[in-house]
Write an enzyme that holds these catalytic residues in place. Structure first.
Site, PDB file in Angstrom:
ATOM      1  N   ASP A  42       2.780   9.303  -2.079  1.00  0.00           N
ATOM      2  CA  ASP A  42       2.844   8.411  -0.922  1.00  0.00           C
ATOM      3  C   ASP A  42       4.264   7.912  -0.734  1.00  0.00           C
ATOM      4  O   ASP A  42       4.844   7.290  -1.619  1.00  0.00           O
ATOM      5  CB  ASP A  42       1.916   7.204  -1.125  1.00  0.00           C
ATOM      6  CG  ASP A  42       2.110   6.165  -0.030  1.00  0.00           C
ATOM      7  OD1 ASP A  42       1.533   6.345   1.050  1.00  0.00           O
ATOM      8  OD2 ASP A  42       2.860   5.194  -0.245  1.00  0.00           O
ATOM      9  N   TYR A  47      11.117   3.805   3.524  1.00  0.00           N
ATOM     10  CA  TYR A  47      11.540   3.747   2.124  1.00  0.00           C
ATOM     11  C   TYR A  47      12.888   4.430   1.902  1.00  0.00           C
ATOM     12  O   TYR A  47      13.539   4.201   0.886  1.00  0.00           O
ATOM     13  CB  TYR A  47      10.514   4.406   1.206  1.00  0.00           C
ATOM     14  CG  TYR A  47       9.141   3.784   1.190  1.00  0.00           C
ATOM     15  CD1 TYR A  47       8.871   2.557   1.808  1.00  0.00           C
ATOM     16  CD2 TYR A  47       8.079   4.430   0.549  1.00  0.00           C
ATOM     17  CE1 TYR A  47       7.600   2.013   1.793  1.00  0.00           C
ATOM     18  CE2 TYR A  47       6.816   3.880   0.526  1.00  0.00           C
ATOM     19  CZ  TYR A  47       6.579   2.688   1.159  1.00  0.00           C
ATOM     20  OH  TYR A  47       5.313   2.149   1.135  1.00  0.00           O
ATOM     21  N   LYS A  72       4.627   7.534   6.327  1.00  0.00           N
ATOM     22  CA  LYS A  72       4.338   6.510   7.326  1.00  0.00           C
ATOM     23  C   LYS A  72       5.418   6.473   8.399  1.00  0.00           C
ATOM     24  O   LYS A  72       6.602   6.651   8.095  1.00  0.00           O
ATOM     25  CB  LYS A  72       4.253   5.130   6.659  1.00  0.00           C
ATOM     26  CG  LYS A  72       3.333   5.063   5.453  1.00  0.00           C
ATOM     27  CD  LYS A  72       3.407   3.710   4.761  1.00  0.00           C
ATOM     28  CE  LYS A  72       2.750   3.747   3.404  1.00  0.00           C
ATOM     29  NZ  LYS A  72       3.536   4.531   2.410  1.00  0.00           N
ATOM     30  N   HIS A 105       2.844   2.322   9.800  1.00  0.00           N
ATOM     31  CA  HIS A 105       3.189   1.459   8.670  1.00  0.00           C
ATOM     32  C   HIS A 105       2.766   0.006   8.879  1.00  0.00           C
ATOM     33  O   HIS A 105       2.481  -0.701   7.916  1.00  0.00           O
ATOM     34  CB  HIS A 105       4.700   1.534   8.443  1.00  0.00           C
ATOM     35  CG  HIS A 105       5.120   1.228   7.053  1.00  0.00           C
ATOM     36  ND1 HIS A 105       6.188   1.841   6.438  1.00  0.00           N
ATOM     37  CD2 HIS A 105       4.634   0.364   6.128  1.00  0.00           C
ATOM     38  CE1 HIS A 105       6.329   1.376   5.205  1.00  0.00           C
ATOM     39  NE2 HIS A 105       5.411   0.470   4.995  1.00  0.00           N
TER      40      HIS A 105
END
Length: 293
Positions: A42, A47, A72, A105
Site C-alpha cells: 500500500d 507519500y 491513492k 485519499h
C-alpha cells in the site's frame, strides 16, 4: 489469508504500508516484505515513494501478477480529467501497466464536487481494465452517502484510521451495510506515538491488556493487534522499514484469539481520533502538487 472484495477480486488481507517511509528506505523495505511472503503493498501519490515501491517489486524478481498494488490519488489531482492523469503518473512511477486497487485519499468535503468527479474517473479506469478495484480512504458515513448517491460503483475498500484505541465502529458498520471492506491504516496504533504528534497520547503498544494477551500466546502486542484485525475480517497494512519487524508483523497466522480476547481488545476504544480529521479543510496540504515523475 485473502479477502474477496465486492467485485470478486481477491486481495491479501495483510499488506505492507509505506506511509512516512523515506524513499531511500522504501525499496529495501519492499524487498524484505516480499521476501518474507507479503504480496500486498500500500502506497500513495502523497507519500512520494511510489518509484521506490516499484523498484522493490522489480528487484524481488516476482511477476507483476503476484503482487497486489494499492495506491491513492491525492486531493490536488481530484476532478475527472485530473484523476485519469493521476493514474498515468502512478503507473509510470510504479513501472506497471495496471493497478490492483486505486482509492481516493481523502473525502475533501470542502470541494466534494471534485471528489465525486474523481471517483467517476476511477469508475472509468475500472471499466477500462486499468484498475481491478476502486475505493476510498478516510470516508465517514456522511461522506459515503452522497458518494453512493452520485456514482454507480460501490467502493470496494474504505481505508481508515483503525487500531484498538480508535476502532470507529460506526464507520465499520456503514462499510459493512454497503459491502465495503474496511482496511486499517495505523493498525498497530503507530499514529499514537509518531514523533511530533503530542506528548499526551497513550501508546497502544504499551497497553497492559494487549501485553497480557500477547504473553498468553507468546506473541507481541503488535502481533496481537494484527491478528485482531484479521479475525474481524479487516485488511491491515502495518508500516515498517525494519526487516525484523516486517517479518514479525507477518507472523500472525499460527495463533487465534478467543472471543473473550477479541471483546477485550474491542473494549479499549477511546473514541479519540489521533490522525487528521477527514472533515477538516487543509488547504495548504491539499494543494500539494504531485510531480509527474
Amino acid at each position: 489469508m485473502e479477502l474477496t472484495l465486492n467485485n470478486d477480486v481477491t486481495m491479501p488481507a495483510l499488506g505492507l504500508g509505506v506511509f512516512q517511509s523515506a524513499p531511500e528506505q522504501t525499496t529495501s523495505a519492499v524487498e524484505a516484505a516480499l521476501a518474507t511472503g507479503y504480496r500486498h503493498l500500500d502506497t500513495a501519490a502523497a507519500y512520494g515513494n511510489e518509484p521506490e515501491v516499484g523498484q522493490g517489486i522489480l528487484n524481488s524478481g516476482l511477476d507483476r501478477s503476484e503482487v497486489f498494488i494499492e495506491t491513492k490519488v491525492w486531493v490536488s489531482d481530484y476532478g475527472y480529467d485530473q484523476t485519469l492523469h493521476a493514474w498515468d503518473k502512478a503507473t509510470g512511477k510504479l513501472g506497471v501497466d495496471y493497478l490492483d486497487l486505486l482509492i481516493l485519499h481523502q473525502p475533501a468535503p470542502d470541494r466534494f464536487e471534485k471528489t465525486i468527479a474523481a471517483y467517476k474517473a476511477l469508475e472509468t479506469l475500472l471499466a477500462d481494465g486499468r484498475v481491478r478495484a476502486i475505493g476510498v480512504s478516510n470516508f465517514m458515513p456522511h461522506h459515503l452517502k452522497p458518494l453512493l448517491d452520485s456514482t454507480d460503483v460501490v467502493p470496494a475498500v474504505n481505508q481508515i484510521e483503525l487500531h484498538p484505541y480508535f476502532s470507529q465502529p460506526d464507520v465499520q458498520a456503514a462499510d459493512a451495510r454497503h459491502g465495503i471492506l474496511t482496511q486499517a491504516w495505523s493498525p498497530i496504533g503507530g499514529i499514537t506515538f509518531y514523533p511530533g504528534w503530542g506528548e499526551d497520547r497513550r501508546n497502544v503498544m504499551e497497553d497492559p491488556s494487549l501485553a497480557a494477551i500477547g504473553q498468553a500466546h507468546s506473541k507481541t502486542p503488535a502481533q496481537v493487534m494484527i491478528r485482531w484485525h484479521l479475525q474481524h475480517g479487516r485488511s491491515a497494512i502495518p508500516k515498517s522499514t525494519n526487516p525484523a519487524r516486517i517479518a514479525e508483523n507477518f507472523d500472525v497466522l499460527d495463533f487465534e484469539l478467543s472471543a473473550e480476547e477479541l471483546t477485550a481488545i474491542d473494549s479499549l476504544d477511546t473514541g479519540n481520533r489521533n490522525g487528521p480529521d477527514p472533515d477538516e479543510a487543509r488547504e495548504e496540504r491539499f494543494a500539494m502538487v504531485i510531480p509527474e515523475s
